[in-house]
Design an enzyme around this catalytic site. Sequence first.
Site, PDB file in Angstrom:
ATOM      1  N   LYS A 136      34.385  42.081  48.849  1.00  0.00           N
ATOM      2  CA  LYS A 136      34.997  42.045  47.523  1.00  0.00           C
ATOM      3  C   LYS A 136      36.200  42.963  47.368  1.00  0.00           C
ATOM      4  CE  LYS A 136      33.133  40.546  44.005  1.00  0.00           C
ATOM      5  NZ  LYS A 136      33.581  39.447  43.170  1.00  0.00           N
TER       6      LYS A 136
ATOM      7  N   HIS B  84      47.434  25.854  27.291  1.00  0.00           N
ATOM      8  CA  HIS B  84      45.981  25.620  27.299  1.00  0.00           C
ATOM      9  C   HIS B  84      45.379  25.891  28.682  1.00  0.00           C
ATOM     10  CE1 HIS B  84      46.720  23.494  23.454  1.00  0.00           C
ATOM     11  NE2 HIS B  84      47.765  23.008  24.099  1.00  0.00           N
TER      12      HIS B  84
ATOM     13  N   SER C 288      33.018  46.378  46.123  1.00  0.00           N
ATOM     14  CA  SER C 288      31.679  46.207  45.579  1.00  0.00           C
ATOM     15  C   SER C 288      30.715  47.035  46.403  1.00  0.00           C
ATOM     16  CB  SER C 288      31.286  44.728  45.645  1.00  0.00           C
ATOM     17  OG  SER C 288      29.875  44.604  45.628  1.00  0.00           O
TER      18      SER C 288
ATOM     19  N   GLU D 175      40.882  44.474  34.418  1.00  0.00           N
ATOM     20  CA  GLU D 175      39.769  44.205  33.508  1.00  0.00           C
ATOM     21  C   GLU D 175      39.585  45.361  32.533  1.00  0.00           C
ATOM     22  OE1 GLU D 175      36.169  42.811  35.745  1.00  0.00           O
ATOM     23  OE2 GLU D 175      37.599  42.793  37.394  1.00  0.00           O
TER      24      GLU D 175
END
Length: 477
Positions: free
Chosen positions: A282, A155, A276, A289
Site C-alpha cells: 500500500k 458528474h 499500511s 484525505e
Amino acid sequence: MALWSGRFEEGAAPVTQAFGASLPVDKALYKQDIAGSRAHAQMLAAQGIISEEDAEAIRAGLAAIERDIDAGAFTFDIADEDIHMAIEAELTRRIGEPGARLHTGRSRNDQVATDTRLAAKALAKRLMQANLGLRHALLEAAERAGDTVLPGMTHLQHAQPVLFAHHLLAYAWMLARDFTRLHAAFDAADASPLGAAALAGTTYPLDRRLTAQLLGFTGVVENSLDAVSDRDFLLDLEYACSVAAVHLSRLSEEIVLWSSQEFGFITLSDAYSTGSSIMPQKKNPDFAELIRGKCGRVVGDLVQLLVTMKGLPLAYNKDMQEDKEGALDAARTLEQCLAVMTGMVGTWTVNADRMRASMARGHLAATDVADYLAKRGMPFREAHAVVGHLVLEAERSGCDISELPLETFQAANELFGADIAGAFDLDAIVAARTTEGGTAPAAVAEQLRRAQARYLVDENAVKLLSPVVEMGAAGAA
Ligand code: ARG
C-alpha cells in the site's frame, strides 16, 4: 485572589476556576498582550497620566516578562484567569507600584479586543503568505504540464478533453479569491479598539490615535461599544479559512481519485504518502484525505463563533471568551493544510500516458461530432440526437464512438464524410476551444500569464500590509 476581588467577600467556587479561565487558550496571544500594554503605557506617559519613570519601569518589566515567556521560562498560573491578568500580575510582582498603574484608563474588554485584532492580523498575513506558496506550486505545475491532456469531467463522467494545466489553473484562481478574502479579513481587524475601556470610553485624556499607531493599526474603531463587542473580524477570518479549506478539500478529493489504481493520473511522492501496517503493497494518499477531513474542523470553528455571537446584547459578554480557540484552530489548521498541499503538488509525478489512455473511453469526441453536423447546417439539437444514437450504437458494440466504422456514420446521416475522423483527434478538440478562458493551449498560455501577474500583485500586497505583531512561538504550546 483575582485582580478583581475587591468587592467580594468569598472566594470563587473551585469548580469555576478552570471553567472561567481562558489562559490555556489566550496565552498564545502573549506577544500581542505585551505589545498592547507597552503602547498603552507609552501613551499614558505621553499624555502625562503616568510619569515617564513609571512608563520606563513598565517597559523594562514587560520586556523581561516577554523574554521569559519566549524562552519557555515563565510559569502560567490558571488562577490568573487570562493572559491579561497573568502578565499584569507578574509585572506588578516584579516592579511594584508602576505595574499597578498600567491598567489606568483601560479595561480587559478593550484589551482583549486589541490582542485579538492584533492576532487576527498576524494570522491573516501568515495565511496570505501560505496561500502564495501553494499558488506558486500550482503555477509551476501548470507550466510543467505543457500540452498534457486529461479527460475533463462533469458528474465525474468523461465529458470533454482539457489541458491538465487548465485544470490546475482553475485551482490557482480559486486560491486567488481566497487571498482576497484573507486580505479583507486582515483589513477588518486593522483598527484599534484601545481606549474604549470597559464600554464607554474613559475620563482620562487618552490618545487613541497614538496607541493605534504604535501598534501598527491603520485607524481606530469609531464607537466604543462596537470596539469591545465586535468580533466580525474573526468571523471574516474564519469564513476566509473555511472557503479556502473547502477548496483544498476539493483538490484533495481529486488527488485521492487521481492517485488510485483506477485513475493512475498522478503518483504522489513517497514524502507525501503513507504505507499500511498490514498490506505491504500500500501507498496511501493519507495527507490528501486528512486535508479533506480537516475542512470539517475549520468550518466547525466558523459555525461555533457564529452561534456564539448570535443573540449577544451590547457590549462585552463572557460568551465572547469562546472566540479565540476556534479562530486560532482554524488559522493554524489551514496554514498546515496549505503547507502540506504545497509539498504534495510540488513533488507528485504526472502520468500523462495514463491520462491519454483513459481518454479512449467515454466518447469524449461526441460534442465535436455533433458540432461537425451543426457546422454543416444541421440545427444543433438535431445533431445532438443523431450523435446520441451513434453513442448508443457504440455502447452496444462495446467501443468508443471514434471506433465506429465510417459506414455507420454515413448510415446515420448523409452529412458525414470521410473527414469525420478529424473530429476524433483529442488534441485538435482541445486546440479548437480557443474561447477566452477556454482550454486551447494558446488560451491556457494567456491564462497562465494572467494568473502569474495576479500572483505578483498579491505578493506585493503582502508587502503593503500595515505592521503586525507576530504570534509568539512559545506559550502557544
Ligand atoms: N478572558 C476574557 C476574554 O477572553 C478577557 C475579557 C474579560 N473581561 C471581562 N470583563 N470579564 O474574552
